[in-house]
Every structure is written in C-alpha cells, then in structure tokens.
Design a protein around this motif. Structure first.
Motif, mmCIF file in Angstrom:
data_model
loop_
_atom_site.group_PDB
_atom_site.id
_atom_site.type_symbol
_atom_site.label_atom_id
_atom_site.label_comp_id
_atom_site.label_asym_id
_atom_site.label_seq_id
_atom_site.Cartn_x
_atom_site.Cartn_y
_atom_site.Cartn_z
ATOM 1 N N THR A 145 -2.650 3.629 -6.774
ATOM 2 C CA THR A 145 -3.857 4.414 -7.037
ATOM 3 C C THR A 145 -5.013 3.499 -7.412
ATOM 4 N N ALA A 146 -4.723 2.481 -8.215
ATOM 5 C CA ALA A 146 -5.799 1.653 -8.758
ATOM 6 C C ALA A 146 -6.347 0.650 -7.754
ATOM 7 N N CYS A 147 -5.577 0.322 -6.738
ATOM 8 C CA CYS A 147 -5.943 -0.814 -5.878
ATOM 9 C C CYS A 147 -7.152 -0.511 -4.999
ATOM 10 N N PRO A 148 -8.234 -1.269 -5.148
ATOM 11 C CA PRO A 148 -9.395 -1.034 -4.286
ATOM 12 C C PRO A 148 -9.170 -1.561 -2.877
ATOM 13 N N SER A 149 -8.205 -2.452 -2.686
ATOM 14 C CA SER A 149 -7.998 -3.026 -1.361
ATOM 15 C C SER A 149 -6.956 -2.279 -0.537
ATOM 16 N N GLY A 150 -6.384 -1.228 -1.109
ATOM 17 C CA GLY A 150 -5.437 -0.429 -0.347
ATOM 18 C C GLY A 150 -4.104 -1.119 -0.092
ATOM 19 N N VAL A 151 -3.683 -1.976 -0.996
ATOM 20 C CA VAL A 151 -2.390 -2.637 -0.823
ATOM 21 C C VAL A 151 -1.267 -1.608 -0.944
ATOM 22 N N GLN A 152 -0.349 -1.631 0.026
ATOM 23 C CA GLN A 152 0.758 -0.661 -0.006
ATOM 24 C C GLN A 152 1.922 -1.248 -0.805
ATOM 25 N N TYR A 153 1.730 -1.305 -2.097
ATOM 26 C CA TYR A 153 2.775 -1.858 -2.958
ATOM 27 C C TYR A 153 4.047 -1.032 -2.871
ATOM 28 N N ASP A 154 3.909 0.263 -2.646
ATOM 29 C CA ASP A 154 5.096 1.125 -2.548
ATOM 30 C C ASP A 154 6.020 0.652 -1.433
ATOM 31 N N ARG A 155 5.431 0.343 -0.264
ATOM 32 C CA ARG A 155 6.230 -0.175 0.850
ATOM 33 C C ARG A 155 6.842 -1.521 0.484
ATOM 34 N N LEU A 156 6.011 -2.362 -0.124
ATOM 35 C CA LEU A 156 6.459 -3.728 -0.429
ATOM 36 C C LEU A 156 7.638 -3.743 -1.395
ATOM 37 N N ILE A 157 7.560 -2.953 -2.460
ATOM 38 C CA ILE A 157 8.625 -3.004 -3.455
ATOM 39 C C ILE A 157 9.895 -2.373 -2.883
#
Lengths: 501, 458
Positions: free
Chosen positions: B104-116
């Motif tokens: 939610t916080a990421c301004p760059s749209g990093v898909q941390y959910d996919r990564l983790i």
C-alpha cells in the motif's frame, strides 16, 4: 572539544584487527542484534536512498543510547577506524554511503521523543525519531514541526540535521537550521558536547550552525532540541492547472512579487504529473502542462485576503482550472501526489536520477526552457518537480540502464543542469546535500581557497578524518595539507604532539 | 546461477544484478534455484526510497534494515547475486508477517507480495529447518487447513474451556516454558459456540438479485460458525441465493503464505472444481486471508495448463462479502444498534485487497452505530495467518500495541473481518484487562437486520 587520542601512537593494526576491536567494544555495550557482522545483513546497509553508490560496511552498529553511541565513536577514534552515521537511509546524495573499512553507526533505534514542551514551543528528540512523528506528537498540543521533506514519513531528525533538510514549506518557514535550537553532539573523539540550548541565539561562535548541514563530517548529534510551530488557524491548499511550465512559473513570480509568501508553492510538469497519477491517483487536472500546488496558511483573515489575490494572479497568468481543498482529506490527496513524485517516477522509467539545484526564482522560465532544450538535444527525458517558491529545482532525469550508454547520457544531462543553475547564480544543491554524489561538482561552485577554508573548519572538529570521510569534498585532503604548496611541518607535528595522516 | 540471466530487465536504482563471480570471487550456487526465483524485474522496481519502512511491523519493532521490506528485497537481490541462503537470511524472510502494508505504501508499485511469495516457496524447498521448527510447521499444516480435523479439536477444547482447565494451565505458565509456540496456539483458541452447519442451497428472500457461492473456510467454519451463519442470513436478506458447495475445502491461503506452494496449488484446484460445479455468478468470502489468496489463483495455477484458465476465471469472480453487499446496495431494512464500534482493518482485506471503505460504509449505514477509527490502523495486529504461532514474541508485542490502540478508542465493540485477527485481538485485549465485545462485520450487520439487541454482540 579536546583533540587527543592520537597523542599516544597506536600500535599498527590491520584493518580487520581494528574493526574487530571496535566490534568488541560494541558487543560489550549492546545486545547481540545491535552489532551486525553477518555478510548478508551488512549488505542491506550498502546504500541509502541513492542506491547506485554501494559500499559494504565492515561493521554495522545500532546503538540505543547516546552513551553507547559515544563509546562506539571513541572506540573508532582509539583504533583509527572511520565511521559513517546513518538514520533511516533515505538520503539522496549518498551522504550515508558506508565506508568499506569503517563502521556504520545507525541511529534508527534511538527514536524516543523525550519531551514535548508546549509552553516553550520546543520538543527534545533523539536522532532516530522520524520527522513526521514529531508533528504527530505535537499536533494534540496545537503545534507541529515545520520542516517537511517529501520523505517526512520515514526520514530521521538526525539525518535532517546532517543535511539541513528543507521541504515544501521551507519557502515560508525556513530549513532545518531555522528550527533546531540545540543538540547534544558526539565529536569525532567520542566526547559529548552540548551545542546551543533551549534559548535562541547562544553567544559565541555558532557551532550548532556549523554542525547543521555538515553532512555527518563533523560528528553525530544524539539529541536535538527543535522549535515547534503553532498550527495555523486556517489552511487552504489550491491546485492550479496551467497549459505550460512557463505560465506556472510566471504565476509563481507574480504571487511572490505581490508580497504574498505562501506556505508552499510547488510545481510539477506534465511528465511528473503522469508519474504521480500512476502511483497515487491524485486526480490532478486533465491535460495540464504544469500544476502548481499553492498552500496558504495563517489567520483566517490573512488567508482569505491572500487567497483572492492568488486566485486572480493565477487566472491572469493563464490557469485553466483551480481546485481548492480545505478539508484535511482533500489536502492530503493533493500533497500525496506531490510527495510521492520522486519514487513514482519509477512507474514511468526503469531508472532515473533525482537532481537537486537552486536558481533565483526569476530565472525559472529561462532555466526551464534551457532544460527542455537539453532534453530535446540529448533525447533524455526530464521530469520536473520543484519548490517553485524558492527556486529549488528537482529535475528527474529518466533513463533505462539496460540501454547501453543511457546512464552516461543521463549523467551528462544531469550535470549540465547543475551548470545551468550555477550559470544563473544558483547552487548545486538545495536540500539533498553534496554527499558522495555532488562532491565532484563542488569545484564548479567554489574556488580552491573556498574549499580549503571549509577544510579548516572540518579539521577543527575532526583532525583525523574519521567522521564520514570522502564525502562533501571533491578530493580527499588531509588536515594541514595545503594543495600545491609545501610547508614546513606543523609545529605540533614537529613537537611530536600530533601527526598528519 | 541462472536466475539473473532470465531477465534482461534492469534493477533500476537498486542497481543491476551483479554477476556472482564479481561479488564472491568465484562461482556460487546462490540462494535460489530456477523454479520461480524472486523476479529480478520486480526487484528492479524498488528505488530504495524507504517509504515502506514505517509501515512494516517488524521495522516498527526492531528498526533494522534487514527486517524491513526494503531490506528484504535487498536480501532477495543478494540471493540472486549468489549469496547463499543462510540461516540469517531465512530468519529475515520468516520474520515478515506478509501484511502487505508496504505494498500500500510503495509509491513505485513494487509487488512485494509476489516477491515474498516466490521467496518463501524457495525457502521451503531449499532450506533445512531445525527439527523442532519442522515438527511445529508439520503439526500446523496437518491441522489448520483441514476443517474436519479442526472440528474434531473443538470437543477437547470445549471441555478445557468449560472446566476452566485452560485458564488454570495458563496460570502455571508451564506450556510457555516448554513450548512457547504451542502456548501461543492454546491462547488463541476462541470461546467456542455451537456448530452451525449450513444447507447446500439457501434461497433468496424476496426477489433474487444474484446467485453467490460461499466459502465456509477452515478456521472460520470450525471456530466461528456464527460468522458463516450470519453471512448467509445477510446475503439471503439482501436477495442473494447462496450456494454452499459441500465438496469445498481449504483455499490454500495458509500454505501459500508460508511457501508451501504445491500444497496450496492442490487446495486451489479442489476449490476451483467445487465452485465450477456450483454455477454461481460470484464467489463470496468472509475471511480476508482466504479472499486475498483466492483472488490470486490465476498466478498460483498459471503453470498448470489444465487449470490456468479456469483459475483465472475463478479469481475474477471472487469478492469479499462487503464488496458484494456494497455493490448490490441494501434492500433489507436496518434496525438501530446503539453501540460504539472500532473497526479493525484486516491486512489481507485493506492492504492485499484494497477493501477499506466497504466495511465502513456497511457499518455506518446502521442507525445508532458510531464508528471509531483505531490509531496506527495500518499496522498489523500480529496475527498474520499462523505467524503468531510460529513467532509468538513479536506477534504478542504487536497484539499488545494493537490492543492499546483499540482500547484507546473507547469503543464497546471491536469489529473486523478475519478469523485470524479476531483470535489474535481477542487474546491481546483479554491480556490488556479491558474486555470488550468482538464481532465480524457480518455479525453486526446480521444483528441489525434481524433487529437483535446490542447485548447479543457484547
């Protein structure tokens, strides 16, 4: 400040031995997790907010108290180990880039707000306290902390002091330097030194002034006394759409020329708007070539009068849409677009350089059109986000590192923009600092004599060059070393009381 | 090491992936193998700005880079660059609650959910856990995703609770000393009500506006049968025909969130089959964690040619129950409930699914109900699936912090939309010594529609 551990000549130790000695001291002082030596962990500290410079530190220490921090610094001094202070690691000039043979002293666990003294309009905070948390703590008392870098949700007060950080509202309220009244400071020999105090304008040399903005080269602050500002009675945030940056720039000049000092005037051009929209859907006016975010604050009466002037001046300079936000939610959305802009550019370009330069406000149209020309000639896209009110530009130079030569081309454009700033009587950094990134540009702005004079100040604090060495100055220079001229040894050196290294 | 060769993307401001030979001075296996390593291009989206740090529960607790999203992404990058999957590296991945506040916080749209998720699957396959850790994980995954086994547990649990032996046991602190994780599991067990099995098909009241399939879930079904019954009643009252396929099982959320990819995929296939046969327009979920996983079935089953397409179609139809109710708009009259409510955002609803306004809208529409916001509302309560069992200490710290913020609202009733949060928050609030009522959003709505007294919820 006393100089001195160097008077007893340290036995020659290898780098590993010296680092191990500091690590031993740190382990004695700190819980296990406060001393980091594991390679994978160390590497997560390789860079700050400017990630293309990377150095793995030899040791990371995360102290929890000022005493622990001072002892670690003293251990560094005892063993001639360089150290670098780091807060939240959000700096944009590589100021907290670690030293490969040194210690990274991280203040993120020193995050207590010690006092909020409403009656004195002061707060006393530790260096790891997050900027926005000071405002959160003060707001129930009717106050806030005025300097507001775009990263205020995470950047630390210690880092703000090091960089003399500004923010959108420094047009009216000034930079960090204008809001810090005192600090406890750990000098490079590990000694605690109180600087300034609760009362303004301490007599004698303004050592606090020297420390603020010194980018960690003079020492580390361990508590900071900041000034709190009364929350304004009225705030109005106006979002204005223009067809071009020229129009928006002219409107900015007209507003200031009319004697109005808004809390903030921020400009974003079309490319920056596109990025912000992609990131936070801030719903800026459609088809705008530029938007201004203008915030007016103060008494209801003043704001009302200024507001009607600002509205009129914008209209006269070609604005096609004006949107007023008075409630906090709408205001927050407008600001979210602006404050996310840097990171949001990641959505429209794989890589980019955030540039930071200052020009006189009146040179805005000229410099912007020159930037546009630079961009056109080189084919390198440049998005512009800036504090229009005080002429602090943040051109975002976009490139794709996967394309051969693109990085170099962007670097060139980025440098040329700084030349433009200097040419127009401005500066190579408004608020991000020199750090690692801009050290090489210092000679474009300052003569050798200027830089040598700055070195003398540094040497007075840090004769052995242990505190954040390699930053700020273009070429590493030793205390007492004068470029181009050879001198007899320093009297202290001759007497065996000090040595040059 | 081939991972970094798979993409020609750049790592943006994180820097391109350095050849492991340059970093380590020799070839190395690296942390990850070729089967879906963390995606280098997604890592490249991170510009290292740090905006995620203050939203990350472990960074809030410990303030160290390795236990922040930015630091964990950096560790993934290190792994691609040839750093081995060391115990320390795994420890930082394990410590992530998977709350997705950083997304939610990421301004760059990093898909941390996919990564983790990619990283966790690698960890489960490639990292040798300690025998104790392995046994505990084995135990958890042989119980939780199995509704029948969970129901069997109800009997002994009820006996423990009725005889107050559970409280006596807690007072001795014995379990805490012997096995803190098991103690955590015991503390989380909710007070159990009567089981309330649902019929396979429930007709709409009045005109039928939609046919929906309903997931009963594992923990929800066994421990909170009242929530499922309330959900079905509200849907029925709002004109939905509700189908409850009896062949449904676990959605696989717990498995997927803990890197047990193959197990999660098996569960997903069974569920896709179960709801395909039901012929429903929408699949309604009342547990946040399940909903978020089911919405991601397309990615989960992308490599399975027999299921990829059906999984994508399935995911398209999945909605949180609050989304459906707001989409349909109310037809059943609401009766007043004079009560002050604090609404707790479940991470897998707010951060993972972006569902924030709908539950609030539903609650605000109840006459007499006053809604309070909880300070630090974006911060995870520490439940995070089975995190509170695997990592009881940080989970308890977060739970206590959440309880303080909830109590500070002065509300009489805490409302949330996830069984995990309900259990975690209940146990934290009990510990805080400020007892208050706990309910699922749908139980509140159900009480209002039925005209039940507030006391039923408190």
């Amino acid at each position: 400040m006393s100089s001195s551990p160097a008077t007893t000549a340290p036995a020659p130790e290898s780098v590993d031995q010296r680092i191990a000695a500091v690590a031993d001291v740190a382990r004695r002082l700190l819980p296990e997790e406060g001393v980091i030596t594991d390679r994978a962990r160390l590497r997560t500290y390789e860079c700050d907010g400017l990630a293309h410079y990377r150095v793995t530190p030899a040791l990371v220490v995360v102290p929890e108290t000022a005493e622990q921090l001072a002892e670690v610094v003293r251990a560094c001094a005892d063993h001639a180990v360089p150290y670098v202070a780091r807060g939240s690691g959000t700096g944009l000039s590589g100021g907290a880039l670690p030293h490969a043979e040194g210690v990274l002293v991280v203040t993120s666990r020193m995050r207590e707000i010690r006092e909020v003294r409403r009656e004195d309009q002061r707060a006393v905070v530790e260096p790891g306290v997050i900027n926005l948390d000071v405002t959160r703590a003060a707001t129930p008392h009717g106050y806030y902390y005025a300097p507001d870098p775009s990263s205020q949700q995470i950047c630390s007060i210690g880092g703000n002091v090091a960089e003399n950080s500004g923010g959108a509202h420094c047009l009216k309220y000034g930079f960090t330097a204008n809001h810090v009244l005192g600090a406890d400071f750990v000098a490079p020999d590990g000694e605690h030194v109180p600087l300034g105090g609760m009362a303004p304008d301490a007599p004698g040399y303004d050592l606090l002034g020297a420390v603020i903005g010194s980018e960690g080269t003079l020492g580390i602050v361990t508590t900071v006394t900041v000034r709190l500002t009364r929350l304004p009675e009225e705030v109005r945030t106006l979002l204005v759409g223009f067809a071009s940056t020229d129009q928006a720039g002219a409107a900015t000049s007209a507003i200031i020329a009319a004697g109005i000092v808004p809390a903030a005037i921020e400009m974003m051009d079309a490319l920056a708007i596109e990025a912000a929209e992609a990131a936070v859907r801030c719903n800026y006016p459609d088809g705008a070539g530029a938007v201004l975010v203008i915030e007016l604050d103060g008494s209801v009466h003043d704001v009302e009068a200024e507001f009607s002037d600002v509205e009129r001046l914008c209209r006269e300079h070609g604005s096609f849409e004006q949107r007023l936000a008075t409630d906090p939610a709408d205001r927050a959305l407008i600001w979210k677009g602006r404050k996310s802009a840097f990171a949001a550019v990641g959505r429209i370009s794989p890589d980019y350089i955030v540039q930071d330069g200052v020009i006189p406000r009146t040179a805005l149209p000229e410099v912007l059109s020159r930037i546009a020309a630079l961009s056109e000639e080189s084919g390198v896209r440049v998005a512009n986000v800036f504090h229009a009110g005080d002429g602090n530009l943040h051109p975002l130079v976009l490139f794709d590192d996967a394309v051969e030569g693109a990085g170099d081309a962007a670097e060139k454009v980025s440098g040329a923009i700084l030349d433009l700033c200097i040419e127009h009587g401005g500066s190579i950094t408004g608020e991000h600092g020199v750090g690692m990134d801009k050290a090489k540009y210092m000679p474009r702005m300052y003569s050798d004599d200027d830089l040598d004079t700055m070195q003398l100040v540094r040497c007075a604090f840090d004769p052995h060059h242990l505190s954040n060495p390699g930053k700020l100055f273009p070429t590493p220079r030793l205390c007492g070393e004068v470029p181009g001229r050879k001198k007899a040894p320093h009297p202290l050196q001759a007497a065996g009381l000090a040595e040059v290294f | 090491m081939t991972a970094q060769r798979d993409t020609d993307g750049t790592l943006g401001d994180m820097g391109s992936i350095v050849d492991p030979a340059d970093v380590l001075g020799g070839p190395s296996v690296g942390a990850f193998d070729d089967h879906h390593p963390p995606d280098a291009a997604l890592i490249g989206d991170c510009v290292h700005c740090g905006f995620c740090l203050p939203t990350c529960p472990t960074y809030v607790l410990w303030s160290e880079e390795m236990d922040s999203p930015r630091g964990r992404i950096y560790l993934m990058k290190e792994g691609l660059e040839g750093e081995p999957m060391s115990d320390s590296m795994v420890g930082h991945f394990d410590a992530c609650l998977g709350c997705m506040a950083c997304v939610t916080a990421c301004p760059s749209g990093v898909q941390y959910d996919r990564l983790i998720e990619q990283t966790r699957a690698q960890v489960e396959r490639r990292h040798e856990r300690s025998p104790g850790d392995k046994a505990l994980r084995g135990l958890i995954f042989s119980i939780f995703p199995h509704p029948r086994r969970l129901r069997l547990l109800r009997g002994p649990l009820r006996v423990l609770q009725r005889t107050r032996l559970d409280k006596a046991m807690r007072r001795t602190g014995l379990l805490d000393r012997v096995a803190p994780q098991l103690a955590a599991m015991e503390r989380l067990a909710p007070r159990l009500g009567k089981p309330q099995p649902l019929p396979e098909r429930i007709a709409a009241q009045g005109e039928r506006r939609m046919t929906v399939g309903m997931l009963v879930g594992c923990v929800q079904g066994a421990f909170f049968p009242g929530v499922n019954a309330a959900t079905a009643r509200v849907l029925r009252a709002e004109g939905c025909e509700v189908v409850v396929p009896p062949s449904q099982g676990c959605c696989g959320a717990l498995s997927v969130h803990n890197g047990r990819e193959a197990e999660g995929q098996d569960y997903a296939r069974v569920l896709v089959d179960a709801f395909d046969e039901a012929g429903v327009e929408r699949i309604v979920v009342n547990a946040a964690g399940c909903g978020s996983t089911m919405k991601e079935y397309a990615e989960l089953l992308a490599d399975d040619p027999a299921y990829a397409e059906r999984a994508a179609a399935f995911a398209e139809r999945v909605r949180d129950v609050s989304e459906i109710l707001v989409e349909l708009g109310p037809v059943a009259p609401r009766h007043p409930l004079e009560v002050t409510v604090a609404y707790h955002d479940a991470c897998h609803l707010a951060h993972a699914q972006g569902v924030r306004s709908q539950p609030r809208e539903l609650l605000r529409a109840i006459p007499g109900l006053e809604l309070k916001e909880i300070a630090e509302g974006d911060l995870c309560c520490g439940s995070a699936g089975v995190y509170n069992i695997l990592n009881p200490e940080p989970a308890q710290e977060l739970g206590d912090r959440k309880a303080r913020n909830i109590v500070a609202t002065g509300a009489e009733l805490l409302v949330t939309a996830n069984p995990g949060c309900l259990m975690q928050v209940t146990s934290s609030i009990e510990r805080s010594g400020h007892p208050m009522g706990m309910a699922h959003t749908l139980e509140v709505l159900d009480a209002s529609i039925r005209g039940a007294p507030v006391a039923e919820l408190l």
